[in-house]
Scaffold this active site. Structure first.
Site, PDB file in Angstrom:
ATOM      1  N   LYS A 111      34.770  44.298  39.268  1.00  0.00           N
ATOM      2  CA  LYS A 111      35.866  45.512  38.684  1.00  0.00           C
ATOM      3  C   LYS A 111      36.795  44.935  37.707  1.00  0.00           C
ATOM      4  CE  LYS A 111      38.444  43.473  42.708  1.00  0.00           C
ATOM      5  NZ  LYS A 111      38.736  43.510  44.022  1.00  0.00           N
ATOM      6  N   TYR A 132      62.732  33.587  19.162  1.00  0.00           N
ATOM      7  CA  TYR A 132      63.837  34.449  19.475  1.00  0.00           C
ATOM      8  C   TYR A 132      64.969  33.882  20.476  1.00  0.00           C
ATOM      9  CZ  TYR A 132      61.269  38.750  18.207  1.00  0.00           C
ATOM     10  OH  TYR A 132      60.540  39.624  17.447  1.00  0.00           O
TER      11      TYR A 132
HETATM   12  C1  LIG Z   1      38.446  42.662  44.676  1.00  0.00           C
HETATM   13  C2  LIG Z   1      37.837  42.408  45.982  1.00  0.00           C
HETATM   14  C3  LIG Z   1      36.495  41.368  46.116  1.00  0.00           C
HETATM   15  C4  LIG Z   1      36.645  39.994  45.614  1.00  0.00           C
HETATM   16  O1  LIG Z   1      37.606  39.330  45.744  1.00  0.00           O
HETATM   17  P1  LIG Z   1      37.619  37.777  45.114  1.00  0.00           P
HETATM   18  O2  LIG Z   1      38.987  37.179  45.738  1.00  0.00           O
HETATM   19  O3  LIG Z   1      37.991  38.015  43.636  1.00  0.00           O
HETATM   20  O4  LIG Z   1      36.500  37.073  45.474  1.00  0.00           O
HETATM   21  C5  LIG Z   1      36.024  41.590  47.419  1.00  0.00           C
HETATM   22  N1  LIG Z   1      36.334  42.649  48.378  1.00  0.00           N
HETATM   23  C6  LIG Z   1      37.368  43.542  47.873  1.00  0.00           C
HETATM   24  C7  LIG Z   1      37.255  44.531  48.954  1.00  0.00           C
HETATM   25  C8  LIG Z   1      37.701  43.567  46.812  1.00  0.00           C
HETATM   26  O5  LIG Z   1      39.034  44.656  46.663  1.00  0.00           O
END
Ligand SMILES: *Cc1c(COP(=O)(O)O)cnc(C)c1O
Length: 381
Positions: free
Chosen positions: A50, A271
């Site tokens: 993702k 800045y």
């Molecule tokens: C993002 C996610 C993962 C992966 O999690 P990590 O901590 O990056 O390994 C796994 N399962 C779900 C449901 C997630 O939302």
């Protein structure tokens, strides 16, 4: 000091007008998948890709994982799943955020599997299947104690009493997600494990999945049939506390030096003149800023590196530039310095910014030249 390795080896680089170079080591990515498979020898290792593969490029990342044997991929949104289609023949692509109203036909047409998170989603997927006169694959997520996504215990009991809810649905996976897996001794881990075991027993007999990266390191009880690592694949440390990070670094971020100047003691820098030179200094301005996902709060808190030479960030981080104390590192315009690299990993950057490596990686902007390192198998380019 000699051999600082700051000269950009690619003589054409810099001519492309980018902010810097983001190098993504796909060999390390594949090695991390192997390491996780060794940690969970009885489970299938899926890939969570993702958010554009945690900012590193969903397509090359997923392609590399596919080439190393991964056949199950998780994204957050249907649009992310659709973008991956084609590159992953025969793979299962699952949408963690589930089935949004109106997306049923597109999801079914594309053969993408929603992670059904509510009775409403279950009902809409069942209706789509009945309309088509064929079974449609999906995962069921139960909320074992995070209150974020998933069927509530009473939803699960309702399905347990009346399988009619699932008419037309081919349940391929029953899953849940851990809220506190990075804290090994957190009591919620065992509580969620118990509740997941209980709730999943009321659902159709399908492969089960509970563990993200951190969950894999909680031990075998948490592995079930399929594990879902994200951050560990990308080199982030998969648990809190001390102890070395077992994963290999995947991302390296280098910024290009734009300008070098000498200033006398008392000069206000950047800045707000948030820093003032306490002595005569040599400064180097690099062309990366908060618009590239480098946290603004890191002004004055962390450094860049030219090989082994530490170059503290001086004053505030600007939108497109940062001023460094260049010391005697011998920097010239066009040189590359590491912001994330061998001397300062993504975990250290995240800690200095009071955040987590996930946020650092997924915030990386689009203004870098991206260089993918692979093993020459052509799995990604
Ligand atoms: C993002 C996610 C993962 C992966 O999690 P990590 O901590 O990056 O390994 C796994 N399962 C779900 C449901 C997630 O939302």
């Amino acid at each position: 000091m000699a051999g600082r390795a700051v000269r950009d080896p690619d003589p054409r680089s810099g001519g492309d007008g980018t902010a810097g170079v983001l190098t993504i080591d796909l060999v390390a990515l594949a090695a991390n998948r192997r390491l996780l498979a060794e940690r969970a020898p009885h489970a299938t290792v899926a890939g969570v890709v993702k958010a554009d593969g945690y900012g590193l490029g969903a397509s090359p990342v997923a392609g590399t994982l596919f080439a190393s044997g991964c056949r199950t991929f998780f994204v957050a949104h249907l649009a992310e799943a659709l973008a991956l289609l084609g590159g992953l023949p025969g793979a299962d692509i699952l949408v963690l955020n589930g089935l949004s109203p109106g997306a049923e036909a597109r999801c079914a047409d594309a053969g993408i599997q929603p992670v059904l998170n509510s009775l409403d989603q279950v009902a809409r997927w069942s209706r789509e299947a009945r309309r088509r006169g064929k079974r449609l694959p999906a995962a069921l997520q139960v909320d074992s104690g995070m209150a974020r996504l998933g069927l509530s215990p009473s939803d699960v009991e309702a399905i347990g009493r009346d399988r009619g809810f699932l008419e037309g649905i081919d349940v391929r996976l029953v899953m849940s997600h851990l809220a506190c897996a990075d804290e090994r001794n957190h009591p919620a881990n065992a509580a969620q494990l118990g509740r997941f075991t209980e709730l999943s027993a009321m659902l159709p007999d399908a492969p089960r999945s509970l563990a993200n990266s951190a969950g894999i390191f909680l031990g075998e009880h948490y592995h079930f049939d399929l594990v879902r690592p994200g951050i560990a694949l990308y080199g982030g440390k998969p648990f809190a506390g001390t102890g070395p990070n077992p994963m290999r670094a995947v991302a390296r971020l280098q910024a290009r030096v734009v300008q070098v100047r000498d200033v006398p003691s008392g000069t206000g820098i950047g800045y707000g003149h948030a820093a003032v030179a306490s002595k005569a200094m040599r400064l180097a301005t690099i062309g990366i800023g908060y618009a590239d996902g480098w946290p603004r709060r890191l002004g004055g808190r962390i450094a860049a590196w030219a090989g082994d030479a530490r170059l503290p960030i001086v004053g505030r981080v600007s939108m497109d530039s940062i001023v460094l104390d260049a010391g005697d590192a011998g920097l010239r315009p066009g040189d590359l310095v590491d912001l994330v690299g061998p001397r300062q990993g993504v975990d250290a950057v995240a800690a200095a910014a009071d955040t987590i490596p996930y946020e650092i990686l997924t915030s990386l902007g689009r203004r870098f030249e991206r260089r993918y390192v692979n093993d020459g198998t052509g799995a990604a380019s």
